[in-house]
Design an enzyme around this catalytic site. Structure first.
Site, mmCIF file in Angstrom:
data_model
loop_
_atom_site.group_PDB
_atom_site.id
_atom_site.type_symbol
_atom_site.label_atom_id
_atom_site.label_comp_id
_atom_site.label_asym_id
_atom_site.label_seq_id
_atom_site.Cartn_x
_atom_site.Cartn_y
_atom_site.Cartn_z
ATOM 1 C CE1 TYR A 18 20.431 -64.101 -1.602
ATOM 2 C CE2 TYR A 18 18.478 -65.137 -2.687
ATOM 3 C CZ TYR A 18 19.495 -64.393 -2.942
ATOM 4 O OH TYR A 18 19.956 -64.014 -3.976
ATOM 5 C CE1 TYR A 146 17.824 -61.863 -7.118
ATOM 6 C CE2 TYR A 146 15.909 -62.648 -8.069
ATOM 7 C CZ TYR A 146 17.243 -62.779 -7.623
ATOM 8 O OH TYR A 146 17.589 -64.031 -7.286
ATOM 9 C CG ASP A 247 13.796 -60.263 -15.637
ATOM 10 O OD1 ASP A 247 12.860 -61.334 -15.414
ATOM 11 O OD2 ASP A 247 14.866 -60.342 -14.552
ATOM 12 C CE LYS A 276 10.423 -65.235 -10.050
ATOM 13 N NZ LYS A 276 10.416 -65.776 -8.649
HETATM 14 C C1 LIG Z 1 12.594 -60.295 -12.274
HETATM 15 C C2 LIG Z 1 13.294 -61.572 -11.956
HETATM 16 N N1 LIG Z 1 14.235 -62.077 -12.839
HETATM 17 C C3 LIG Z 1 14.852 -63.216 -12.545
HETATM 18 C C4 LIG Z 1 14.569 -64.100 -11.541
HETATM 19 C C5 LIG Z 1 15.346 -65.405 -11.428
HETATM 20 O O1 LIG Z 1 14.552 -66.269 -11.710
HETATM 21 P P1 LIG Z 1 14.955 -67.930 -10.985
HETATM 22 O O2 LIG Z 1 14.783 -67.692 -9.543
HETATM 23 O O3 LIG Z 1 13.813 -68.765 -11.532
HETATM 24 O O4 LIG Z 1 16.142 -68.220 -11.590
HETATM 25 C C6 LIG Z 1 13.756 -63.717 -10.680
HETATM 26 C C7 LIG Z 1 13.462 -64.625 -9.417
HETATM 27 O O5 LIG Z 1 12.611 -64.044 -8.321
HETATM 28 C C8 LIG Z 1 12.821 -62.648 -10.862
HETATM 29 O O6 LIG Z 1 12.261 -62.159 -9.899
#
Ligand SMILES: Cc1ncc(COP(=O)(O)O)c(C=O)c1O
Length: 428
Positions: A18, A146, A247, A276
Protein backbone atom coordinates in the site's frame (compact mmCIF):
# COMPACT_ATOMS: atom_id res chain seq x y z
CA UNK A 1 26.00 -2.24 0.32
CA UNK A 2 25.80 0.89 2.48
CA UNK A 3 22.46 1.98 3.95
CA UNK A 4 22.35 4.90 1.53
CA UNK A 5 22.84 2.60 -1.46
CA UNK A 6 20.27 0.14 -0.15
CA UNK A 7 17.65 2.82 0.47
CA UNK A 8 18.39 4.50 -2.86
CA UNK A 9 17.83 1.26 -4.80
CA UNK A 10 14.78 0.44 -2.69
CA UNK A 11 13.24 3.80 -3.46
CA UNK A 12 14.08 3.55 -7.16
CA UNK A 13 12.73 0.06 -7.80
CA UNK A 14 10.59 -1.49 -5.06
CA UNK A 15 6.93 -1.24 -4.17
CA UNK A 16 6.09 -1.68 -0.50
CA UNK A 17 2.59 -2.67 0.73
CA UNK A 18 0.00 0.00 0.00
CA UNK A 19 2.65 2.51 -1.04
CA UNK A 20 3.47 4.92 -3.82
CA UNK A 21 6.76 4.66 -5.72
CA UNK A 22 7.05 8.42 -5.43
CA UNK A 23 6.45 8.58 -1.68
CA UNK A 24 8.98 9.95 0.79
CA UNK A 25 7.64 7.91 3.72
CA UNK A 26 10.72 6.24 5.20
CA UNK A 27 11.35 2.51 5.22
CA UNK A 28 13.78 1.10 7.78
CA UNK A 29 16.41 -1.47 6.73
CA UNK A 30 16.41 -4.53 8.98
CA UNK A 31 19.68 -6.47 9.31
CA UNK A 32 18.36 -9.33 11.44
CA UNK A 33 15.73 -10.24 13.97
CA UNK A 34 15.92 -12.30 17.13
CA UNK A 35 13.32 -13.07 19.78
CA UNK A 36 11.06 -10.00 19.90
CA UNK A 37 13.70 -7.64 18.56
CA UNK A 38 14.20 -6.30 15.04
CA UNK A 39 17.77 -5.12 14.53
CA UNK A 40 18.16 -2.23 12.11
CA UNK A 41 21.29 -1.87 9.98
CA UNK A 42 22.22 1.29 11.91
CA UNK A 43 22.46 -0.79 15.09
CA UNK A 44 19.16 0.26 16.66
CA UNK A 45 16.94 -2.45 18.13
CA UNK A 46 13.14 -2.25 18.02
CA UNK A 47 10.76 -4.29 20.15
CA UNK A 48 8.26 -5.87 17.79
CA UNK A 49 4.63 -5.02 18.52
CA UNK A 50 3.28 -6.34 15.21
CA UNK A 51 4.44 -9.98 14.94
CA UNK A 52 5.03 -9.10 11.27
CA UNK A 53 1.26 -8.72 10.69
CA UNK A 54 -0.04 -11.44 13.05
CA UNK A 55 2.48 -14.12 11.98
CA UNK A 56 5.62 -14.34 14.12
CA UNK A 57 3.99 -15.77 17.24
CA UNK A 58 7.22 -17.35 18.54
CA UNK A 59 9.36 -14.33 17.70
CA UNK A 60 12.27 -14.44 15.25
CA UNK A 61 15.27 -16.71 14.71
CA UNK A 62 13.83 -19.41 16.96
CA UNK A 63 16.34 -22.25 17.41
CA UNK A 64 13.76 -25.06 17.13
CA UNK A 65 12.13 -23.54 14.06
CA UNK A 66 15.57 -23.02 12.50
CA UNK A 67 16.77 -26.55 13.10
CA UNK A 68 13.53 -28.11 11.76
CA UNK A 69 13.92 -26.09 8.56
CA UNK A 70 17.64 -26.86 8.23
CA UNK A 71 16.88 -30.60 8.52
CA UNK A 72 14.13 -30.39 5.88
CA UNK A 73 16.43 -28.40 3.60
CA UNK A 74 18.79 -31.39 3.51
CA UNK A 75 15.93 -33.58 2.26
CA UNK A 76 14.10 -31.35 -0.24
CA UNK A 77 12.98 -27.76 -0.29
CA UNK A 78 10.28 -28.23 -2.88
CA UNK A 79 8.67 -30.82 -5.06
CA UNK A 80 5.51 -30.53 -7.15
CA UNK A 81 2.31 -31.75 -5.48
CA UNK A 82 0.56 -33.03 -8.62
CA UNK A 83 0.84 -36.82 -8.48
CA UNK A 84 3.34 -36.70 -5.57
CA UNK A 85 3.01 -36.36 -1.82
CA UNK A 86 5.35 -36.06 1.18
CA UNK A 87 5.49 -36.42 4.93
CA UNK A 88 5.46 -32.71 5.91
CA UNK A 89 2.20 -32.15 3.99
CA UNK A 90 0.55 -35.32 5.27
CA UNK A 91 1.55 -34.73 8.88
CA UNK A 92 0.44 -31.11 8.73
CA UNK A 93 -2.92 -31.95 7.15
CA UNK A 94 -3.53 -34.57 9.84
CA UNK A 95 -2.69 -32.03 12.56
CA UNK A 96 -4.91 -29.34 11.11
CA UNK A 97 -7.79 -31.81 10.84
CA UNK A 98 -7.23 -32.80 14.49
CA UNK A 99 -7.01 -29.21 15.79
CA UNK A 100 -9.87 -27.55 13.90
CA UNK A 101 -13.58 -28.31 14.49
CA UNK A 102 -14.29 -31.99 14.00
CA UNK A 103 -16.35 -31.80 10.81
CA UNK A 104 -13.46 -30.22 8.87
CA UNK A 105 -11.73 -33.18 7.25
CA UNK A 106 -10.17 -32.12 3.92
CA UNK A 107 -7.24 -29.75 3.45
CA UNK A 108 -6.22 -27.73 0.39
CA UNK A 109 -2.79 -26.06 0.75
CA UNK A 110 -1.95 -22.81 -1.01
CA UNK A 111 0.67 -20.10 -0.82
CA UNK A 112 -1.01 -17.17 0.89
CA UNK A 113 -4.08 -16.09 2.78
CA UNK A 114 -5.63 -14.36 -0.22
CA UNK A 115 -5.23 -17.45 -2.36
CA UNK A 116 -6.81 -19.63 0.32
CA UNK A 117 -9.82 -17.29 0.16
CA UNK A 118 -9.98 -17.60 -3.63
CA UNK A 119 -9.89 -21.38 -3.15
CA UNK A 120 -12.67 -21.26 -0.54
CA UNK A 121 -14.87 -19.16 -2.82
CA UNK A 122 -14.25 -21.42 -5.82
CA UNK A 123 -15.10 -24.43 -3.64
CA UNK A 124 -18.42 -22.87 -2.62
CA UNK A 125 -19.32 -22.17 -6.25
CA UNK A 126 -18.28 -25.66 -7.37
CA UNK A 127 -20.28 -27.18 -4.50
CA UNK A 128 -23.52 -25.65 -5.73
CA UNK A 129 -22.64 -26.38 -9.35
CA UNK A 130 -22.26 -30.04 -8.38
CA UNK A 131 -25.67 -29.85 -6.68
CA UNK A 132 -27.14 -28.49 -9.90
CA UNK A 133 -27.83 -25.08 -8.41
CA UNK A 134 -25.57 -23.02 -10.69
CA UNK A 135 -27.33 -19.75 -9.81
CA UNK A 136 -25.65 -19.78 -6.39
CA UNK A 137 -22.50 -17.89 -7.43
CA UNK A 138 -22.42 -14.84 -5.15
CA UNK A 139 -21.33 -14.17 -1.57
CA UNK A 140 -22.73 -12.37 1.45
CA UNK A 141 -20.26 -10.58 3.68
CA UNK A 142 -20.25 -7.98 6.43
CA UNK A 143 -18.82 -4.48 6.10
CA UNK A 144 -15.45 -3.68 7.72
CA UNK A 145 -14.17 -7.11 6.68
CA UNK A 146 -10.84 -7.85 5.04
CA UNK A 147 -10.04 -11.06 3.19
CA UNK A 148 -7.05 -10.19 1.01
CA UNK A 149 -5.98 -8.29 -2.07
CA UNK A 150 -6.71 -10.66 -4.96
CA UNK A 151 -9.87 -9.99 -6.95
CA UNK A 152 -12.33 -12.44 -5.40
CA UNK A 153 -10.97 -11.74 -1.90
CA UNK A 154 -11.26 -8.02 -2.57
CA UNK A 155 -14.86 -8.39 -3.77
CA UNK A 156 -15.90 -9.63 -0.30
CA UNK A 157 -13.74 -7.15 1.65
CA UNK A 158 -15.13 -3.82 2.83
CA UNK A 159 -16.33 -1.86 -0.24
CA UNK A 160 -15.04 1.50 1.08
CA UNK A 161 -11.63 0.59 2.48
CA UNK A 162 -11.24 -1.96 -0.35
CA UNK A 163 -11.81 0.86 -2.87
CA UNK A 164 -14.42 -1.09 -4.85
CA UNK A 165 -15.18 2.07 -6.83
CA UNK A 166 -11.68 1.90 -8.34
CA UNK A 167 -12.25 -1.59 -9.70
CA UNK A 168 -15.99 -1.37 -10.30
CA UNK A 169 -15.91 -2.75 -13.86
CA UNK A 170 -13.86 -5.76 -12.84
CA UNK A 171 -14.97 -6.67 -9.33
CA UNK A 172 -17.93 -8.97 -8.84
CA UNK A 173 -20.68 -7.15 -6.94
CA UNK A 174 -21.38 -9.17 -3.82
CA UNK A 175 -23.96 -8.69 -1.04
CA UNK A 176 -22.97 -6.70 2.07
CA UNK A 177 -24.65 -5.96 5.38
CA UNK A 178 -23.47 -3.65 8.14
CA UNK A 179 -20.84 -5.00 10.52
CA UNK A 180 -22.34 -6.39 13.75
CA UNK A 181 -23.34 -3.61 16.15
CA UNK A 182 -23.08 -5.97 19.13
CA UNK A 183 -19.62 -5.98 20.67
CA UNK A 184 -17.69 -8.98 21.94
CA UNK A 185 -19.21 -10.08 25.25
CA UNK A 186 -22.63 -8.63 24.34
CA UNK A 187 -25.70 -10.61 23.42
CA UNK A 188 -26.99 -10.33 19.87
CA UNK A 189 -30.53 -9.00 19.61
CA UNK A 190 -32.98 -9.73 16.78
CA UNK A 191 -32.35 -6.18 15.63
CA UNK A 192 -28.57 -6.74 15.49
CA UNK A 193 -28.98 -9.65 13.08
CA UNK A 194 -32.06 -8.36 11.19
CA UNK A 195 -30.32 -6.96 8.09
CA UNK A 196 -28.21 -10.08 7.74
CA UNK A 197 -31.26 -12.33 8.08
CA UNK A 198 -33.35 -10.35 5.60
CA UNK A 199 -30.59 -10.28 2.97
CA UNK A 200 -29.89 -13.96 3.33
CA UNK A 201 -33.58 -14.85 3.15
CA UNK A 202 -34.17 -12.65 0.08
CA UNK A 203 -31.06 -13.59 -1.89
CA UNK A 204 -30.36 -17.18 -0.83
CA UNK A 205 -30.95 -18.54 -4.33
CA UNK A 206 -28.00 -16.47 -5.57
CA UNK A 207 -25.73 -16.86 -2.55
CA UNK A 208 -23.17 -19.68 -2.51
CA UNK A 209 -21.73 -18.78 0.89
CA UNK A 210 -21.49 -16.26 3.67
CA UNK A 211 -17.87 -15.26 4.22
CA UNK A 212 -16.61 -13.47 7.33
CA UNK A 213 -13.84 -13.22 9.89
CA UNK A 214 -14.93 -14.84 13.17
CA UNK A 215 -15.10 -12.54 16.25
CA UNK A 216 -12.28 -10.18 15.19
CA UNK A 217 -12.52 -8.08 12.05
CA UNK A 218 -8.84 -7.37 11.49
CA UNK A 219 -7.48 -5.07 8.81
CA UNK A 220 -10.99 -3.70 8.13
CA UNK A 221 -11.21 -1.97 11.52
CA UNK A 222 -9.96 -4.21 14.37
CA UNK A 223 -13.51 -4.66 15.65
CA UNK A 224 -14.45 -7.42 18.11
CA UNK A 225 -18.05 -8.63 17.78
CA UNK A 226 -20.46 -10.82 19.70
CA UNK A 227 -20.02 -14.61 19.61
CA UNK A 228 -23.81 -14.82 19.70
CA UNK A 229 -23.96 -13.00 16.33
CA UNK A 230 -21.68 -15.64 14.82
CA UNK A 231 -23.79 -18.43 16.33
CA UNK A 232 -26.90 -16.96 14.75
CA UNK A 233 -25.12 -16.59 11.39
CA UNK A 234 -24.33 -20.31 11.53
CA UNK A 235 -27.98 -21.18 12.24
CA UNK A 236 -29.27 -18.92 9.47
CA UNK A 237 -26.83 -20.37 6.91
CA UNK A 238 -28.07 -23.85 7.82
CA UNK A 239 -31.68 -22.79 7.59
CA UNK A 240 -31.29 -21.10 4.18
CA UNK A 241 -28.96 -23.65 2.57
CA UNK A 242 -25.99 -21.34 2.25
CA UNK A 243 -22.42 -22.43 3.10
CA UNK A 244 -20.43 -20.62 5.80
CA UNK A 245 -16.78 -19.72 5.11
CA UNK A 246 -14.84 -18.51 8.14
CA UNK A 247 -11.61 -16.62 7.51
CA UNK A 248 -9.36 -17.53 10.47
CA UNK A 249 -6.24 -16.26 8.68
CA UNK A 250 -5.63 -13.52 11.24
CA UNK A 251 -7.40 -15.06 14.25
CA UNK A 252 -6.12 -18.65 14.04
CA UNK A 253 -3.51 -20.25 16.29
CA UNK A 254 -4.26 -18.60 19.61
CA UNK A 255 -4.21 -14.87 18.91
CA UNK A 256 -7.71 -14.23 20.34
CA UNK A 257 -7.27 -16.49 23.37
CA UNK A 258 -8.80 -19.55 21.67
CA UNK A 259 -6.91 -21.71 19.20
CA UNK A 260 -9.51 -20.67 16.61
CA UNK A 261 -11.90 -17.76 17.15
CA UNK A 262 -14.95 -19.80 16.02
CA UNK A 263 -14.55 -21.70 19.32
CA UNK A 264 -15.98 -18.65 21.12
CA UNK A 265 -19.29 -19.37 19.35
CA UNK A 266 -18.85 -23.14 19.48
CA UNK A 267 -19.66 -23.48 15.80
CA UNK A 268 -18.17 -25.25 12.80
CA UNK A 269 -17.96 -23.56 9.41
CA UNK A 270 -18.34 -25.54 6.18
CA UNK A 271 -15.07 -24.05 4.93
CA UNK A 272 -12.26 -22.49 6.99
CA UNK A 273 -9.16 -20.60 5.84
CA UNK A 274 -5.95 -20.45 7.89
CA UNK A 275 -2.60 -18.77 7.12
CA UNK A 276 -0.32 -16.16 8.70
CA UNK A 277 0.70 -17.69 12.10
CA UNK A 278 0.35 -21.19 10.58
CA UNK A 279 4.11 -21.23 9.93
CA UNK A 280 5.02 -19.05 12.92
CA UNK A 281 5.75 -16.33 10.37
CA UNK A 282 8.65 -18.24 8.78
CA UNK A 283 7.23 -18.98 5.34
CA UNK A 284 4.17 -18.15 3.29
CA UNK A 285 1.60 -20.94 3.56
CA UNK A 286 -2.17 -21.12 3.90
CA UNK A 287 -4.80 -23.85 3.93
CA UNK A 288 -8.49 -24.13 3.14
CA UNK A 289 -10.26 -26.82 5.15
CA UNK A 290 -13.68 -28.23 4.35
CA UNK A 291 -16.23 -30.67 5.64
CA UNK A 292 -16.56 -34.05 3.91
CA UNK A 293 -19.91 -32.93 2.55
CA UNK A 294 -18.19 -30.09 0.69
CA UNK A 295 -15.21 -32.10 -0.54
CA UNK A 296 -17.28 -35.17 -1.52
CA UNK A 297 -19.92 -33.10 -3.30
CA UNK A 298 -17.27 -31.25 -5.34
CA UNK A 299 -15.36 -34.45 -6.08
CA UNK A 300 -18.41 -36.43 -7.17
CA UNK A 301 -20.04 -33.65 -9.19
CA UNK A 302 -19.26 -32.20 -12.60
CA UNK A 303 -16.39 -31.77 -13.67
CA UNK A 304 -15.20 -34.39 -11.14
CA UNK A 305 -12.19 -32.43 -9.87
CA UNK A 306 -11.63 -29.22 -7.92
CA UNK A 307 -10.28 -26.68 -10.38
CA UNK A 308 -7.24 -25.28 -8.60
CA UNK A 309 -3.59 -26.33 -8.18
CA UNK A 310 -0.82 -23.83 -7.38
CA UNK A 311 2.82 -24.51 -8.34
CA UNK A 312 4.03 -24.23 -4.74
CA UNK A 313 1.11 -26.16 -3.25
CA UNK A 314 2.12 -27.80 0.07
CA UNK A 315 5.72 -26.61 -0.24
CA UNK A 316 7.68 -29.02 2.02
CA UNK A 317 9.74 -26.31 3.71
CA UNK A 318 6.63 -24.28 4.51
CA UNK A 319 4.80 -27.38 5.81
CA UNK A 320 7.85 -28.17 7.98
CA UNK A 321 7.81 -24.64 9.39
CA UNK A 322 4.10 -25.06 10.17
CA UNK A 323 4.71 -28.39 11.92
CA UNK A 324 7.54 -26.90 13.99
CA UNK A 325 5.43 -23.86 14.86
CA UNK A 326 2.45 -25.98 15.93
CA UNK A 327 4.73 -28.18 18.03
CA UNK A 328 6.11 -25.12 19.83
CA UNK A 329 2.68 -23.59 20.29
CA UNK A 330 0.99 -26.71 21.60
CA UNK A 331 3.88 -27.55 23.95
CA UNK A 332 3.75 -24.02 25.42
CA UNK A 333 1.29 -22.78 28.05
CA UNK A 334 -0.12 -20.55 25.31
CA UNK A 335 -3.51 -19.93 26.96
CA UNK A 336 -1.90 -18.52 30.09
CA UNK A 337 0.63 -16.55 28.01
CA UNK A 338 -2.20 -14.98 26.00
CA UNK A 339 -4.16 -14.12 29.13
CA UNK A 340 -1.02 -12.60 30.70
CA UNK A 341 -0.55 -10.47 27.56
CA UNK A 342 -4.27 -9.60 27.55
CA UNK A 343 -4.18 -8.41 31.16
CA UNK A 344 -1.07 -6.34 30.56
CA UNK A 345 -2.47 -4.81 27.37
CA UNK A 346 -5.63 -3.86 29.27
CA UNK A 347 -3.71 -2.23 32.11
CA UNK A 348 -1.04 -0.70 29.91
CA UNK A 349 -3.39 0.87 27.35
CA UNK A 350 -6.03 2.01 29.88
CA UNK A 351 -4.56 5.55 30.28
CA UNK A 352 -5.34 6.14 26.57
CA UNK A 353 -9.08 5.88 27.24
CA UNK A 354 -9.36 9.42 28.61
CA UNK A 355 -7.07 11.08 26.06
CA UNK A 356 -8.64 13.71 23.80
CA UNK A 357 -7.50 12.03 20.57
CA UNK A 358 -8.91 8.62 21.53
CA UNK A 359 -12.27 7.19 20.47
CA UNK A 360 -12.04 3.72 22.01
CA UNK A 361 -9.65 1.27 23.64
CA UNK A 362 -10.30 -2.47 23.32
CA UNK A 363 -8.34 -5.62 24.05
CA UNK A 364 -9.02 -9.25 23.20
CA UNK A 365 -6.40 -11.97 23.70
CA UNK A 366 -3.04 -10.72 22.43
CA UNK A 367 -4.64 -7.87 20.45
CA UNK A 368 -4.69 -4.36 21.91
CA UNK A 369 -6.36 -1.56 19.96
CA UNK A 370 -6.43 2.19 20.48
CA UNK A 371 -8.91 3.68 18.02
CA UNK A 372 -8.36 7.39 17.43
CA UNK A 373 -10.87 10.02 16.40
CA UNK A 374 -8.80 10.94 13.32
CA UNK A 375 -6.44 9.06 11.02
CA UNK A 376 -2.77 9.21 12.00
CA UNK A 377 -0.18 10.96 9.85
CA UNK A 378 2.19 8.07 9.18
CA UNK A 379 5.06 10.35 8.18
CA UNK A 380 4.91 11.89 11.66
CA UNK A 381 3.98 8.98 13.90
CA UNK A 382 6.17 6.22 12.45
CA UNK A 383 9.52 7.89 13.28
CA UNK A 384 8.23 8.66 16.80
CA UNK A 385 7.68 4.96 17.46
CA UNK A 386 11.05 4.03 15.98
CA UNK A 387 12.78 6.68 18.09
CA UNK A 388 11.04 5.17 21.12
CA UNK A 389 12.65 1.80 20.26
CA UNK A 390 9.47 -0.02 19.25
CA UNK A 391 8.05 -1.35 15.99
CA UNK A 392 4.40 -0.31 15.89
CA UNK A 393 2.74 0.39 12.56
CA UNK A 394 -0.66 2.08 12.83
CA UNK A 395 -3.14 2.30 9.96
CA UNK A 396 -5.95 4.78 9.50
CA UNK A 397 -7.35 5.61 12.94
CA UNK A 398 -5.90 2.50 14.55
CA UNK A 399 -2.83 2.24 16.73
CA UNK A 400 -2.66 -1.39 17.77
CA UNK A 401 -0.40 -4.03 19.29
CA UNK A 402 -0.22 -7.73 18.56
CA UNK A 403 3.12 -8.84 19.94
CA UNK A 404 4.73 -12.27 19.63
CA UNK A 405 3.37 -14.63 22.30
CA UNK A 406 6.86 -14.99 23.82
CA UNK A 407 7.11 -11.30 24.74
CA UNK A 408 8.21 -10.68 28.32
CA UNK A 409 6.36 -8.26 30.58
CA UNK A 410 9.10 -5.63 30.56
CA UNK A 411 9.19 -5.52 26.75
CA UNK A 412 5.39 -5.41 26.55
CA UNK A 413 5.49 -2.56 29.03
CA UNK A 414 7.79 -0.66 26.65
CA UNK A 415 5.28 -1.19 23.84
CA UNK A 416 2.25 0.01 25.83
CA UNK A 417 4.18 2.96 27.31
CA UNK A 418 5.25 4.06 23.83
CA UNK A 419 1.61 3.97 22.67
CA UNK A 420 0.44 5.91 25.75
CA UNK A 421 3.21 8.47 25.41
CA UNK A 422 2.85 9.08 21.67
CA UNK A 423 -0.97 9.01 21.57
CA UNK A 424 -1.05 11.51 24.46
CA UNK A 425 0.73 14.00 22.19
CA UNK A 426 -1.85 13.74 19.39
CA UNK A 427 -4.44 16.48 19.08
CA UNK A 428 -8.11 15.46 19.26
C1 LIG B 1 -8.46 -11.97 7.80
C2 LIG B 1 -7.50 -11.96 6.66
N1 LIG B 1 -7.79 -12.68 5.56
C3 LIG B 1 -6.95 -12.72 4.51
C4 LIG B 1 -5.77 -12.03 4.50
C5 LIG B 1 -4.85 -12.09 3.31
O1 LIG B 1 -3.73 -12.85 3.59
P1 LIG B 1 -2.39 -12.66 2.72
O2 LIG B 1 -1.89 -11.30 3.00
O3 LIG B 1 -1.49 -13.77 3.25
O4 LIG B 1 -2.76 -12.89 1.30
C6 LIG B 1 -5.42 -11.26 5.62
C7 LIG B 1 -4.17 -10.47 5.65
O5 LIG B 1 -4.00 -9.54 6.39
C8 LIG B 1 -6.31 -11.22 6.73
O6 LIG B 1 -6.04 -10.49 7.83
Amino acid sequence: MTDDQLLGLDKAHIWHPYSAMTSDTPVYPVASADGVRLKLTDGRELIDGMSSWWCAIHGYNHPQMNSALEAQLQKMSHVMFGGLTHQPAVELAAQLVALTPEALQSVFFSDSGSVSIEVAMKMAIQYWHAKEQPNKQLFLSIRNGYHGDTFAAMSVSDPVTGMHSLFSDTLTKQYFVDAPGCRFGDLCTDEDIAEFEQTLRAEKDHIAAVIMEPIVQGAGGMRFYSAEYLRRVRELCEQHHVLLILDEIATGFGRTGKLFACEYADITPDIMCVGKALTGGYMSLAATLTSKDVSDTISQGDPGVFMHGPTFMANPLACTAALASLKLLLASPWQSEISRIEQQLKTGLEPCRTMPAVQDVRVLGAIGVVELKNPVDMAVIQPLFVDAGVWIRPFGKLVYLMPPFIIENKDLEKLTSAVVDIVSKLAS
